[in-house]
Design a protein around this motif. Structure first.
Motif, PDB file in Angstrom:
ATOM      1  N   UNK A  83       0.862  -1.173   0.000  1.00 29.00           N
ATOM      2  CA  UNK A  83       0.000   0.000   0.000  1.00 29.00           C
ATOM      3  C   UNK A  83       0.901   1.225   0.000  1.00 29.00           C
ATOM      4  N   UNK A  84       0.814   2.026  -1.048  1.00 26.80           N
ATOM      5  CA  UNK A  84       1.649   3.224  -1.161  1.00 26.80           C
ATOM      6  C   UNK A  84       0.968   4.361  -0.405  1.00 26.80           C
ATOM      7  N   UNK A  85       1.453   4.636   0.798  1.00 26.94           N
ATOM      8  CA  UNK A  85       0.842   5.656   1.644  1.00 26.94           C
ATOM      9  C   UNK A  85       1.112   7.068   1.128  1.00 26.94           C
ATOM     10  N   UNK A  86       1.991   7.203   0.176  1.00 26.51           N
ATOM     11  CA  UNK A  86       2.261   8.508  -0.412  1.00 26.51           C
ATOM     12  C   UNK A  86       1.285   8.900  -1.499  1.00 26.51           C
ATOM     13  N   UNK A  87       0.418   7.978  -1.886  1.00 26.87           N
ATOM     14  CA  UNK A  87      -0.596   8.240  -2.907  1.00 26.87           C
ATOM     15  C   UNK A  87      -1.938   8.448  -2.215  1.00 26.87           C
ATOM     16  N   UNK A  88      -2.662   9.484  -2.584  1.00 28.78           N
ATOM     17  CA  UNK A  88      -3.947   9.798  -1.957  1.00 28.78           C
ATOM     18  C   UNK A  88      -5.051   8.891  -2.493  1.00 28.78           C
ATOM     19  N   UNK A  89      -5.642   8.125  -1.588  1.00 24.84           N
ATOM     20  CA  UNK A  89      -6.797   7.298  -1.942  1.00 24.84           C
ATOM     21  C   UNK A  89      -7.977   8.206  -2.258  1.00 24.84           C
ATOM     22  N   UNK A  90      -8.737   7.872  -3.291  1.00 24.66           N
ATOM     23  CA  UNK A  90      -9.896   8.683  -3.672  1.00 24.66           C
ATOM     24  C   UNK A  90     -11.207   8.107  -3.144  1.00 24.66           C
ATOM     25  N   UNK A  91     -11.110   6.991  -2.420  1.00 28.20           N
ATOM     26  CA  UNK A  91     -12.300   6.446  -1.773  1.00 28.20           C
ATOM     27  C   UNK A  91     -13.304   5.800  -2.693  1.00 28.20           C
ATOM     28  N   UNK A  92     -12.869   5.365  -3.866  1.00 24.78           N
ATOM     29  CA  UNK A  92     -13.827   4.796  -4.832  1.00 24.78           C
ATOM     30  C   UNK A  92     -14.322   3.411  -4.427  1.00 24.78           C
ATOM     31  N   UNK A  93     -13.536   2.705  -3.615  1.00 21.82           N
ATOM     32  CA  UNK A  93     -13.945   1.382  -3.150  1.00 21.82           C
ATOM     33  C   UNK A  93     -13.699   0.253  -4.118  1.00 21.82           C
ATOM     34  N   UNK A  94     -13.051   0.537  -5.259  1.00 22.80           N
ATOM     35  CA  UNK A  94     -12.825  -0.517  -6.258  1.00 22.80           C
ATOM     36  C   UNK A  94     -11.953  -1.635  -5.709  1.00 22.80           C
ATOM     37  N   UNK A  95     -10.956  -1.280  -4.912  1.00 30.11           N
ATOM     38  CA  UNK A  95     -10.053  -2.294  -4.361  1.00 30.11           C
ATOM     39  C   UNK A  95     -10.786  -3.215  -3.391  1.00 30.11           C
TER      40      UNK A  95
END
Length: 311
Positions: free
Chosen positions: A84-96
């Motif tokens: 999990x790359x914590x430097x990338x902002x999750x957009x909360x789409x829930x696809x994962x």
């Protein structure tokens, strides 16, 4: 110019049938975002306002499905392992989360409309009326989203629901007083009285926190003090006497609702690894029953109402 009412808030959980955070049976909304960084925080997923990924590594098989589904690259496969790359902002789409067949991935954070949350509260309206309960906003820190909190409290009040807010009190006094008329009871956290130690354990100075609780009490708003208790952190006689001294001028006021003691627990410790965070509390700062009786006795001896809350 008055700010427009918020139409939604960012939460990380909602809950029914709560019996600990305010009178009677209560429904709760947990807001994402908090200005404090208490070292013992049991909800580390609540601290940052943004969306976050919690990864249960013991359930992850590194199949790569989440990495393939993620549109922004939060999930990556490195040498066959899931990272999990914590430097990338999750957009909360829930696809994962949808792509994971093993329940290893969870997206923390959901934008819920005020109408959606009020509808959730409405489901248990009969329980509130029968028990003298209502709704409680918690977190994180609910008042870190002040317009959303105000809108939700106002809508709940229109339904006739008793409203409570659990707060650390670290926000501009003007903002607090703008929201206060919509709150029937403030569940007000007091961690430590010493400002230097408060900053070490909680990440911020407590001057504003103490100023705000004093303002609420002096302006007639209902306040119940809540104290998380950790051995070696805030359970000494000196610590407790400082709390007693500060609140003694208010103990006989009708709007001072006593003190809740919240014993330390380890229920949130496992979340830190899922967020790639270090848990800074060493050893076990739990208090024994004798310790809790000792602390409660000091406060009762000063003629305060005390309630021991065990989740």
């Amino acid at each position: 110019m008055q700010e427009a009412p918020a139409r939604s808030v960012r939460t990380f959980n909602v809950q029914k049938y709560n019996m600990y955070d305010g009178p009677g049976v209560r429904s709760m909304a947990f807001f994402k975002g908090c200005p404090l960084r208490c070292k013992w925080c049991s909800n580390p997923e609540s601290q940052h306002r943004g969306f976050e990924i919690m990864l249960k590594r013991d359930a992850c098989v590194s199949c790569g499905a989440c990495a393939a589904a993620c549109p922004v690259g939060v999930h990556r496969m490195v040498d066959g392992a899931h990272v999990v790359d914590r430097g990338v902002s999750c957009i909360g789409c829930g696809a994962c989360e949808k792509a994971c067949l093993y329940g290893a991935v969870q997206v923390m954070g959901e934008d819920r409309s005020i109408d959606e949350l009020v509808a959730f509260f409405d489901e248990d309206a009969d329980f509130y009326r029968m028990s003298g309960g209502g709704i409680t906003l918690s977190g994180g820190e609910a008042l870190s989203q002040p317009q959303g909190a105000k809108s939700l409290l106002a809508a709940s009040r229109e339904r006739g629901y008793h409203t409570a807010v659990e707060t650390c009190g670290y926000l501009p006094t003007e903002t607090l007083l703008d929201i206060a008329p919509y709150v029937d009871l403030f569940l007000y956290d007091i961690k430590l009285m010493d400002p230097v130690r408060h900053k070490y354990w909680c990440g911020v100075n407590n001057e504003l926190i103490l100023e705000n609780v004093r303002t609420l009490l002096e302006q007639g708003y209902n306040v119940r003090v809540r104290m998380p208790l950790l051995r070696g952190v805030n359970d000494s006689e000196t610590d407790i006497k400082a709390v007693i001294e500060f609140f003694s001028p208010y103990r006989y006021q009708k709007n001072f609702d006593g003190v809740d003691l919240l014993p330390y627990h380890k229920l949130g410790v496992g979340k830190y690894a899922q967020l790639d965070l270090a848990y800074e509390i060493e050893g076990d700062p739990s208090l024994s029953d004798a310790d809790l009786d000792r602390v409660a006795g000091w406060i009762k001896g000063a003629d305060f109402t005390v309630n021991l809350v065990r989740h």
